[in-house]
Design an enzyme around this catalytic site. Structure first.
Site, PDB file in Angstrom:
ATOM      1  N   GLU A 114       9.972  14.791  15.816  1.00  0.00           N
ATOM      2  CA  GLU A 114      10.252  14.873  14.387  1.00  0.00           C
ATOM      3  C   GLU A 114       9.413  15.987  13.759  1.00  0.00           C
ATOM      4  O   GLU A 114       8.200  16.017  13.934  1.00  0.00           O
ATOM      5  CB  GLU A 114       9.849  13.518  13.795  1.00  0.00           C
ATOM      6  CG  GLU A 114      10.394  13.229  12.457  1.00  0.00           C
ATOM      7  CD  GLU A 114      10.121  11.785  12.051  1.00  0.00           C
ATOM      8  OE1 GLU A 114       9.040  11.252  12.359  1.00  0.00           O
ATOM      9  OE2 GLU A 114      11.007  11.210  11.402  1.00  0.00           O
ATOM     10  N   LYS A 171       0.841  -1.189   0.000  1.00  0.00           N
ATOM     11  CA  LYS A 171       0.000   0.000   0.000  1.00  0.00           C
ATOM     12  C   LYS A 171       0.881   1.246   0.000  1.00  0.00           C
ATOM     13  O   LYS A 171       1.554   1.546   0.987  1.00  0.00           O
ATOM     14  CB  LYS A 171      -0.919   0.049   1.216  1.00  0.00           C
ATOM     15  CG  LYS A 171      -1.973   1.126   1.016  1.00  0.00           C
ATOM     16  CD  LYS A 171      -2.562   1.666   2.287  1.00  0.00           C
ATOM     17  CE  LYS A 171      -1.752   2.733   2.929  1.00  0.00           C
ATOM     18  NZ  LYS A 171      -1.691   4.019   2.216  1.00  0.00           N
ATOM     19  N   GLU A 192      10.121   0.665  10.448  1.00  0.00           N
ATOM     20  CA  GLU A 192      11.132   1.705  10.231  1.00  0.00           C
ATOM     21  C   GLU A 192      10.420   3.027  10.485  1.00  0.00           C
ATOM     22  O   GLU A 192       9.588   3.456   9.697  1.00  0.00           O
ATOM     23  CB  GLU A 192      11.663   1.600   8.796  1.00  0.00           C
ATOM     24  CG  GLU A 192      13.033   2.213   8.634  1.00  0.00           C
ATOM     25  CD  GLU A 192      12.985   3.663   8.277  1.00  0.00           C
ATOM     26  OE1 GLU A 192      12.942   4.494   9.216  1.00  0.00           O
ATOM     27  OE2 GLU A 192      12.971   3.988   7.084  1.00  0.00           O
ATOM     28  N   CYS A 235      13.390  10.465   7.209  1.00  0.00           N
ATOM     29  CA  CYS A 235      13.343   9.887   8.553  1.00  0.00           C
ATOM     30  C   CYS A 235      14.688  10.033   9.264  1.00  0.00           C
ATOM     31  O   CYS A 235      14.739  10.201  10.472  1.00  0.00           O
ATOM     32  CB  CYS A 235      12.916   8.432   8.497  1.00  0.00           C
ATOM     33  SG  CYS A 235      13.863   7.454   7.339  1.00  0.00           S
ATOM     34  N   THR A 285       6.129   7.021  14.019  1.00  0.00           N
ATOM     35  CA  THR A 285       6.226   6.175  15.216  1.00  0.00           C
ATOM     36  C   THR A 285       4.836   5.896  15.781  1.00  0.00           C
ATOM     37  O   THR A 285       4.536   4.799  16.241  1.00  0.00           O
ATOM     38  CB  THR A 285       7.141   6.854  16.252  1.00  0.00           C
ATOM     39  OG1 THR A 285       8.465   6.889  15.696  1.00  0.00           O
ATOM     40  CG2 THR A 285       7.197   6.091  17.565  1.00  0.00           C
ATOM     41  N   GLU A 286       3.979   6.900  15.678  1.00  0.00           N
ATOM     42  CA  GLU A 286       2.618   6.751  16.211  1.00  0.00           C
ATOM     43  C   GLU A 286       1.876   5.599  15.510  1.00  0.00           C
ATOM     44  O   GLU A 286       1.276   4.744  16.163  1.00  0.00           O
ATOM     45  CB  GLU A 286       1.916   8.083  15.947  1.00  0.00           C
ATOM     46  CG  GLU A 286       0.610   8.270  16.602  1.00  0.00           C
ATOM     47  CD  GLU A 286      -0.072   9.502  16.021  1.00  0.00           C
ATOM     48  OE1 GLU A 286       0.628  10.366  15.452  1.00  0.00           O
ATOM     49  OE2 GLU A 286      -1.300   9.579  16.120  1.00  0.00           O
TER      50      GLU A 286
HETATM   51  P1  NAI Z   1       1.856   7.886   8.623  1.00  0.00           P
HETATM   52  O1  NAI Z   1       2.686   7.041   9.489  1.00  0.00           O
HETATM   53  O2  NAI Z   1       0.457   8.162   9.026  1.00  0.00           O
HETATM   54  O3  NAI Z   1       1.764   7.206   7.172  1.00  0.00           O
HETATM   55  C1  NAI Z   1       2.650   6.249   6.653  1.00  0.00           C
HETATM   56  C2  NAI Z   1       1.847   5.161   5.928  1.00  0.00           C
HETATM   57  O4  NAI Z   1       1.031   4.453   6.846  1.00  0.00           O
HETATM   58  C3  NAI Z   1       0.892   5.693   4.871  1.00  0.00           C
HETATM   59  O5  NAI Z   1       0.886   4.788   3.778  1.00  0.00           O
HETATM   60  C4  NAI Z   1      -0.451   5.666   5.577  1.00  0.00           C
HETATM   61  O6  NAI Z   1      -1.539   5.553   4.711  1.00  0.00           O
HETATM   62  C5  NAI Z   1      -0.326   4.427   6.414  1.00  0.00           C
HETATM   63  N1  NAI Z   1      -1.166   4.399   7.611  1.00  0.00           N
HETATM   64  C6  NAI Z   1      -1.681   5.436   8.323  1.00  0.00           C
HETATM   65  N2  NAI Z   1      -2.394   4.986   9.379  1.00  0.00           N
HETATM   66  C7  NAI Z   1      -2.320   3.645   9.331  1.00  0.00           C
HETATM   67  C8  NAI Z   1      -2.825   2.604  10.166  1.00  0.00           C
HETATM   68  N3  NAI Z   1      -3.544   2.861  11.264  1.00  0.00           N
HETATM   69  N4  NAI Z   1      -2.542   1.333   9.847  1.00  0.00           N
HETATM   70  C9  NAI Z   1      -1.786   1.049   8.776  1.00  0.00           C
HETATM   71  N5  NAI Z   1      -1.293   1.978   7.945  1.00  0.00           N
HETATM   72  C10 NAI Z   1      -1.545   3.257   8.223  1.00  0.00           C
HETATM   73  O7  NAI Z   1       2.589   9.205   8.326  1.00  0.00           O
HETATM   74  P2  NAI Z   1       1.936  10.580   7.814  1.00  0.00           P
HETATM   75  O8  NAI Z   1       0.610  10.859   8.436  1.00  0.00           O
HETATM   76  O9  NAI Z   1       1.934  10.541   6.350  1.00  0.00           O
HETATM   77  O10 NAI Z   1       2.974  11.623   8.361  1.00  0.00           O
HETATM   78  C11 NAI Z   1       2.901  12.067   9.704  1.00  0.00           C
HETATM   79  C12 NAI Z   1       4.258  12.223  10.281  1.00  0.00           C
HETATM   80  O11 NAI Z   1       4.896  10.953  10.300  1.00  0.00           O
HETATM   81  C13 NAI Z   1       5.229  13.080   9.503  1.00  0.00           C
HETATM   82  O12 NAI Z   1       5.122  14.417   9.802  1.00  0.00           O
HETATM   83  C14 NAI Z   1       6.544  12.528   9.935  1.00  0.00           C
HETATM   84  O13 NAI Z   1       6.919  13.100  11.146  1.00  0.00           O
HETATM   85  C15 NAI Z   1       6.269  11.084  10.135  1.00  0.00           C
HETATM   86  N6  NAI Z   1       6.697  10.256   8.993  1.00  0.00           N
HETATM   87  C16 NAI Z   1       7.833   9.543   9.122  1.00  0.00           C
HETATM   88  C17 NAI Z   1       8.282   8.805   8.073  1.00  0.00           C
HETATM   89  C18 NAI Z   1       9.534   8.034   8.175  1.00  0.00           C
HETATM   90  O14 NAI Z   1      10.067   7.617   7.163  1.00  0.00           O
HETATM   91  N7  NAI Z   1      10.038   7.791   9.337  1.00  0.00           N
HETATM   92  C19 NAI Z   1       7.593   8.760   6.800  1.00  0.00           C
HETATM   93  C20 NAI Z   1       6.370   9.505   6.789  1.00  0.00           C
HETATM   94  C21 NAI Z   1       5.964  10.223   7.854  1.00  0.00           C
END
Ligand code: NAI
Length: 794
Positions: free
Chosen positions: A397, A192, A266, A300, A246-247
């Site tokens: 972050e 996804k 990750e 990240c 992380t959340e």
């Molecule tokens: P996110 O963690 O919500 O999204 C990442 C992926 O997880 C997306 O494909 C999303 O559709 C999916 N997702 C969201 N909720 C889910 C759930 N309950 N179960 C399974 N999959 C789920 O990140 P988001 O909202 O795009 O960004 C928020 C913050 O997260 C950013 O500001 C940043 O701080 C952090 N982030 C960190 C990343 C990293 O590589 N460490 C990458 C993206 C965001």
């Protein structure tokens, strides 16, 4: 402006990359995309679509299917159906598919780079020169592993169907990091993509068709977080690999706790960028540009916390400001642009909010005079100085082009500040003194440390976090292991549900000198015997019901004391491997000396034959881990840059161990010894069935030169002690061996600080078979790989 005028003014002219091909590709699809399931495109069951935008303008690029529960179900079924044939292919045949995908990525690299920039907002320079070449490199590298799989991993097999969820910051690269190792090891995939950036994943689906990949091996289901959630919860998925916040990682840990899905996470980071006063400051500033302004800071492992040695802070800050003033911000398709657009309005708002909060908490904000384009989502490069180490902008972050700067005086203080967040993903250390740099690198809690370089990645070098930055690695041999399991383990029978020792009587601890029973033991904390805080004991009975003795009923307070003692004993990790081996050999020797008396006591609970086997195999098992202690080395990688990457196997830290009940001595040794061999400290809860073994064990440790606190033993009810261990924020990992319900609760309760959890998945382990119950598999789980990148050459 003429060239002559430009030469005089040194103004940049526009240098846009041609988006025609990408535009034509979108048009060919009518700017509307379905789901890629079982090798074909199909509409989402609910008929819902969402828009994906160009962040540089806010304009709509295309409509993309919102996958729902039935779509995920169809994709998982397709992946499941494709699994046996895909796995049965010869390694060479699978290698050829991966090789074909690598070639196709290269062939279509221009389309993919432009599409990525249009959908994400990142500068074309980055998508063209970094993202897409690394995507190809990943498929080539894993084509190699596919070819070598049977030779290198004859005892392993694929997990099965893998659910993969990726973020929006490196859309196609994250896809490659996930899909390439999964396919190489014989898994099939449902992926996804992130809702903000689905386009290159859809283009990749076409490459799968072009490569003739069998239907169902790769399925792409677009959608938002609810689609990801459906994938995480689907019972037909054997493993989840997630990159993102992380959340959400924490939520996924909770959602998969009651299943046997393997999990790699990750997650986020707040990576320190440390500059010592002897660093080549101009190079360090260039490194910093890459560290925090690469991909608009939406990385990240972004070096988002600048730690400067105090003596150079002023000079360095002025150099940073000068360099920031020359960064070019604008339309990302322009080849001469350094900083493009932020991925989406919500992300832009989040960055603004966090910077405002940082300023409210005392930080000074500096931004160069840059004109922001009138349309699209842009945020200027930002320097926050005078940041307090506890401020939100130093701890959380931001995921934007914002650098939080702090100072330090000594290397010790630099390390303390560097490790002062919940994360542990990456770090940079800049110093011309390689001794200092490597000494500091070794002390930083992070999966990657770049010495005098920044943001280098290669498929051969594992990438991943410590602490709340997640667990598991992507890339390298360790990344491959995330997608396989030992064959015997996958098919091991279920352990019967344990009858908790509820029948045991709880009694007040006897007064000293009361001779009523055979034997009482104490807790063992910090190298000393300790009375339980509760003052209560549990009765321990033989097979025939005879009372054998009493073991203390440990509680929260005892666990807390044990954790404190284990933390204090961290010097054990710094002992040489040779020294650790010597201590372990000494333990084996001392167990040999007590052989007969321990067999006699243990026999009352497990019978004579098993008792003898436990002790004799126990001696051999300790010998094995003494042997391993100085042999479970890391590796040196040669990535395609002028660098070496030193992959070190580091201990995880302090580990809570719930020992199996069926082999009270051998089970304990099989888990605790590998952890000790590589430098972890341990809090072990011995078998509930025969906790009196603690008495024999602490006598063993006491007489074997093991430093106090390296192993702590707390007897009591597993259900109560596991909760305290799993919820304790100062424990880094839990090893839990028990029935299905016990291991599920270990996972569910460990979400707080996202500690690593390794369990028997409620399966039976034959502790008496050294082929299965000892060796690399245990040591791999007792360590985490840190890659230290060091450049060479002038
Ligand atoms: P996110 O963690 O919500 O999204 C990442 C992926 O997880 C997306 O494909 C999303 O559709 C999916 N997702 C969201 N909720 C889910 C759930 N309950 N179960 C399974 N999959 C789920 O990140 P988001 O909202 O795009 O960004 C928020 C913050 O997260 C950013 O500001 C940043 O701080 C952090 N982030 C960190 C990343 C990293 O590589 N460490 C990458 C993206 C965001």
């Amino acid at each position: 402006m003429s060239i002559a005028e430009k030469f005089v003014s040194m103004e940049y002219g526009p240098a846009p990359e041609d988006p025609k091909e990408a535009g034509a590709w979108l048009e060919r699809h009518g700017r509307r995309f379905g789901l890629f399931i079982d090798g074909a495109w199909q509409a989402p069951a609910a008929g819902e679509y969402f828009e994906t935008l160009d962040p540089s303008s806010g304009d709509k690029l295309a409509s993309v299917a919102q996958g729902g529960v039935p779509d995920i179900d169809a994709a998982v079924r397709a992946a499941r159906a494709a699994c046996p044939k895909w796995r049965a292919l010869t390694p060479h045949a699978r290698a050829r598919y991966l090789y074909a995908l690598a070639r196709l990525v290269q062939k279509h690299s221009r389309l993919l780079a432009v599409l990525e920039t249009m959908d994400n907002g990142k500068p074309i320079r980055e998508s063209r020169d970094i993202d897409i070449p690394l995507v190809a490199r990943h498929f080539y590298y894993h084509a190699g592993w596919a070819q070598l799989l049977d030779q290198e991993f004859p005892e392993h097999e694929a997990c099965g169907v893998v659910g993969q969820i990726i973020p929006w910051n490196f859309p196609l690269l994250m896809l490659a990091w996930k899909i390439a190792p999964a396919l190489a090891t014989g898994n099939t995939v449902v992926l996804k993509p992130a809702e903000f950036t689905p386009l290159t994943a859809l283009a990749f689906a076409e490459l799968c068709q072009e490569a003739g990949l069998p239907a169902g091996v790769v399925n792409i289901v677009t959608g938002d977080g609810t689609t990801g959630e459906a994938l995480v919860k689907h019972p037909g998925v054997d493993k989840i690999a997630f990159t993102g916040s992380t959340e959400v990682g924490r939520a996924i840990r909770g959602a998969t706790a009651a299943s046997h899905k393997r999990l790699s996470l990750e997650l986020g980071g707040k990576s320190p960028f440390i500059i010592f006063d002897d660093a080549d400051l101009d190079s360090a500033v260039e490194g910093l540009v890459d560290g925090i302004w690469f991909n608009q800071g939406q990385v990240c492992c972004a070096g988002s916390r600048l730690l400067m040695q105090e003596s150079i802070a002023e000079k360095l800050t002025s150099k940073i400001r000068d360099r920031m003033s020359s960064l070019r911000l604008g339309p990302p398709l322009d080849k001469a642009i350094d900083i493009g657009a932020i991925v989406a309005r919500v992300q832009l708002d989040r960055i603004q909010r966090m910077v405002e909060q940082g300023v409210a908490e005392g930080a000074t904000c500096w931004q160069p005079q840059v004109a922001l384009p009138s349309r699209g989502f842009y945020y200027p490069p930002t320097l926050l100085s005078n940041v307090h180490p506890t401020s939100i902008v130093a701890q959380q972050e931001i995921f934007g082009p914002v650098l939080a700067a702090m100072t330090f005086r000594t290397p010790k203080e630099a390390v303390e500040l560097a490790n002062n967040t919940v994360y542990g993903l990456a770090s940079c250390v800049w110093s011309e003194n390689i001794n200092v740099a490597l000494h500091v690198a070794a002390q930083i809690k992070a999966g990657v440390v770049w010495v005098n370089c920044t943001n280098l990645f290669d498929a051969a070098c594992g990438f991943g976090g410590y602490r709340e930055s997640g667990y598991g690695r992507e890339g390298g041999k360790e990344g491959l292991l995330e997608y396989m399991e030992p064959k015997w383990f996958k098919h091991a029978p279920k352990l019967p549900a344990t009858t908790a020792v509820v029948s045991a009587q709880v009694v007040e601890s006897p007064e000293a000198g009361t001779p009523a029973i055979d034997r009482t033991v104490k807790l063992y904390i910090g190298g000393k015997q300790a009375r339980p805080d509760s003052g209560y004991s549990m009765e321990v009975r033989a097979q025939d019901g005879r009372l054998l003795g009493e073991a203390p009923l440990g509680n929260r307070k005892d666990i807390r004391n044990a954790v404190e003692a284990a933390r204090k004993a961290e010097g054990w990790a710094k002992a040489t491997a040779h020294n650790r081996a010597q201590v372990l050999y000494y333990c084996a020797e001392n167990l040999g000396l007590r052989r007969d008396e321990i067999i006699r006591r243990l026999a009352a609970v497990v019978g004579e034959k098993q008792a003898a086997a436990e002790v004799d195999l126990g001696i051999a098992r300790i010998f094995s881990y003494a042997a391993w202690a100085d042999k479970f080395d890391g590796a040196v990688h040669n990535p395609p840059f002028r660098n070496i990457a030193i992959a070190m196997n580091e201990p995880i830290g302090t580990v809570g161990v719930i020992c199996p009940s069926d082999a009270p001595l051998l089970g304990f040794l099989s888990l605790v010894m590998p952890l000790l061999a590589v430098g972890n400290t341990v809090i072990a809860v011995p078998s509930e069935k025969y906790p009196l073994i603690a008495g024999d064990l602490y006598q063993l440790f006491d007489t074997s030169d093991l430093p106090g606190g390296a192993v702590n033993i707390v007897t009591g009810y597993v259900s109560q002690l596991l909760k305290t261990l799993a919820e304790h924020d100062d424990i880094d990992a839990i090893w839990c061996y028990g029935d299905e319900a016990t291991v599920a609760s270990a996972k569910a309760m460990s979400t707080g600080n996202l500690k690593q959890v390794w369990t028997n998945e409620g399966r039976t382990i034959d502790w008496f078979n050294p082929q299965l119950a000892e060796g690399r598999w245990f040591l791999e789980h007792a360590t985490q790989v840190k890659n230290i990148w060091v450049p060479y050459g002038e």
